[in-house]
Write a protein that holds these residues in place. Structure first.
Motif, mmCIF file in Angstrom:
data_model
loop_
_atom_site.group_PDB
_atom_site.id
_atom_site.type_symbol
_atom_site.label_atom_id
_atom_site.label_comp_id
_atom_site.label_asym_id
_atom_site.label_seq_id
_atom_site.Cartn_x
_atom_site.Cartn_y
_atom_site.Cartn_z
ATOM 1 N N UNK A 3 -2.609 13.335 12.238
ATOM 2 C CA UNK A 3 -2.941 12.173 13.168
ATOM 3 C C UNK A 3 -1.545 11.349 13.402
ATOM 4 N N UNK A 4 -0.406 12.083 13.024
ATOM 5 C CA UNK A 4 0.964 11.416 13.088
ATOM 6 C C UNK A 4 1.573 12.045 14.398
ATOM 7 N N UNK A 5 2.234 11.444 15.141
ATOM 8 C CA UNK A 5 3.032 12.081 16.323
ATOM 9 C C UNK A 5 4.384 12.431 15.857
ATOM 10 N N UNK A 6 4.650 13.607 15.960
ATOM 11 C CA UNK A 6 6.067 14.235 15.458
ATOM 12 C C UNK A 6 7.122 14.013 16.486
ATOM 13 N N UNK A 34 14.503 25.058 4.014
ATOM 14 C CA UNK A 34 13.814 24.886 5.279
ATOM 15 C C UNK A 34 13.232 23.574 5.029
ATOM 16 N N UNK A 35 13.379 22.567 6.095
ATOM 17 C CA UNK A 35 13.025 21.339 6.304
ATOM 18 C C UNK A 35 11.963 21.300 7.316
ATOM 19 N N UNK A 36 10.693 21.088 7.337
ATOM 20 C CA UNK A 36 9.877 20.911 8.546
ATOM 21 C C UNK A 36 10.093 19.807 9.283
ATOM 22 N N UNK A 37 9.576 20.091 10.545
ATOM 23 C CA UNK A 37 9.715 18.781 11.433
ATOM 24 C C UNK A 37 8.873 17.712 11.062
ATOM 25 N N UNK A 38 9.188 16.361 11.061
ATOM 26 C CA UNK A 38 8.468 15.314 10.818
ATOM 27 C C UNK A 38 8.380 14.841 9.352
ATOM 28 N N UNK A 193 8.507 5.521 10.090
ATOM 29 C CA UNK A 193 8.098 7.205 9.905
ATOM 30 C C UNK A 193 6.732 7.322 10.724
ATOM 31 N N UNK A 194 5.882 6.508 10.157
ATOM 32 C CA UNK A 194 4.498 6.764 10.648
ATOM 33 C C UNK A 194 4.344 6.749 12.058
ATOM 34 N N UNK A 195 5.329 5.685 12.704
ATOM 35 C CA UNK A 195 5.271 5.510 13.994
ATOM 36 C C UNK A 195 6.131 6.586 14.870
ATOM 37 N N UNK A 196 7.095 6.950 14.228
ATOM 38 C CA UNK A 196 8.133 7.727 15.115
ATOM 39 C C UNK A 196 7.902 9.216 14.972
#
Length: 400
Positions: A3-6, A34-38, A193-196
């Motif tokens: 539910x988070x905007x990445x 490898x680092x995942x987006x968000x 981070x939850x917001x962005x």
């Protein structure tokens, strides 16, 4: 994070090596990661393991000797390093602010270089100061020397986010502040981070901080060797190597408390009141709810004081008083944070706020102690045999 905007992007380190002239061993032997987006990924390990070197190679403050670094689909290994750094947020210890510039000028530094309009920079600065918990009207024109260390660090985060970069690098960002401020800054970062939904890479020497902040934790040993790259719960439940088991060590039980957030346990509702309200009416509300205390909040719903009914009965109206030692944690705080806050304030509970500091409830110490007892019983039942796997099986570990 469904539910988070990445807004972040992936990072890949492909065979990255760093050798320094005159040194026999490489600082980083060969790193594939490898680092995942968000995601927030925390780098942790002993001194000399290459964690800060690796972080600085991502924005090429340190140039890799071999290998490729990809941000999203871009191979940034040969990009202009100045332009690369303008597209990546970077936060260091103590904020790294320009001392003779105002807060607003510090925050707008990169947008000015990028040619943003004054109106756009002003709008972005106001938004970011609000986001990091600083009132723009109060702080925009201040100089760094007129602010506390924690406030300066918040400005440093706002400045790093000013040009809306997809990646944020943080090098021991909270290492120079006191423990209470450190907890609040950690909570602020989680709220941001939850917001962005940025991709955040953070270096820390504190394993508890790594498990609190990291969606994944990268544990490195000498030469930048990956010992384990996994979620905090996976590392605590199944350390991959003897090195990891020893590194986590006796802190594992306390670290388990960092896996439980305040939002994950039951906390009670509170009766709030605003400055100037009729004290008798407020007391009546509190008694009807079964409480012998209230929480005084400001115009934005943020807690200012936590008086008893006996204390508010001395005046006809709720007075304007700020309790500097008010024990407050956010919903994203860990139970370890909550317990520390209670002990520091000599209180049997803490107030709970949301990411913007608005009152949500109160958490009592008996709730925290019940969780600690449950964790302790679980650890004892599982403490029968070593859980690490052999080095020969390392290649099955994610990211190694």
């Amino acid at each position: 994070m469904a539910d988070q905007r990445i807004t972040g992007t992936s990072i890949r380190l492909d065979g990255v090596v760093k050798r320094y002239r005159g040194q026999e061993k490489p600082a980083v032997e060969r790193l594939d990661l490898d680092i995942e987006a968000g995601d927030i990924v925390a780098f942790v390990g002993p001194s000399g393991c290459g964690k800060t070197t690796t972080l600085k190679m991502i924005n090429r403050l340190i140039e890799p000797t071999e290998g490729r670094i990809l941000i999203g689909d871009r191979d940034v290994t040969d990009e202009n390093p100045d332009r690369l750094r303008q597209s990546i947020g970077y936060v260091i210890q103590s904020g790294g602010l320009f001392p003779h510039w105002s807060v607003a000028k510090n925050v707008g530094a990169i947008p000015r270089v990028l040619g943003w309009s004054r109106a756009k920079i002003a709008e972005r600065t106001e938004y970011l100061l609000e986001l990091v918990g600083l009132d723009p009207g109060t702080y925009a024109d201040r100089l760094p020397r007129d602010m506390s260390g924690g406030q300066q660090q918040r400005v440093g985060v706002a400045r790093a986010l000013a040009a809306d970069p997809p990646v944020l690098l943080m090098d021991e960002p909270f290492g120079a502040v006191d423990p209470l401020t450190r907890v609040r800054l950690q909570d602020s970062l989680l709220s941001i981070q939850q917001e962005l939904g940025k991709t955040i890479v953070l270096v820390t020497h504190d394993f508890q901080e790594a498990t609190k902040l990291g969606d994944k934790v990268l544990i490195l040993s000498e030469g930048g060797r990956i010992e384990q790259y996994a979620t905090p719960s996976e590392i605590l439940a199944n350390p991959a190597t003897p090195f990891v088991e020893e590194f986590v060590g006796s802190g594992a039980t306390l670290a388990q408390l960092t896996l439980t957030r305040v939002r994950d346990v039951d906390y009670e509702q509170v009766v709030t009141a605003s400055v100037g309200e009729n004290a008798e009416e407020v007391a009546a509300r509190a008694r009807a709810a079964g409480h012998d205390w209230i929480v005084v909040v400001d115009g934005r719903g943020r807690p200012r004081a936590w008086p008893t009914l006996a204390e508010i009965a001395t005046k006809p109206q709720i007075s304007d008083y700020i309790d500097a030692r008010l024990p407050v944690v956010s919903e994203s705080s860990t139970l370890n944070d909550a317990l520390d806050s209670m002990l520091a304030a000599s209180q049997g509970g803490v107030l709970v706020t949301d990411g913007r500091g608005v009152m949500r409830g109160a958490l009592r110490i008996d709730t925290v102690m019940a969780v600690i007892r449950a964790h302790t019983a679980e650890v004892r039942s599982d403490d029968e045999e070593p859980s690490y796997i052999s080095h020969e099986e390392d290649h099955h570990q994610e990211g190694s």
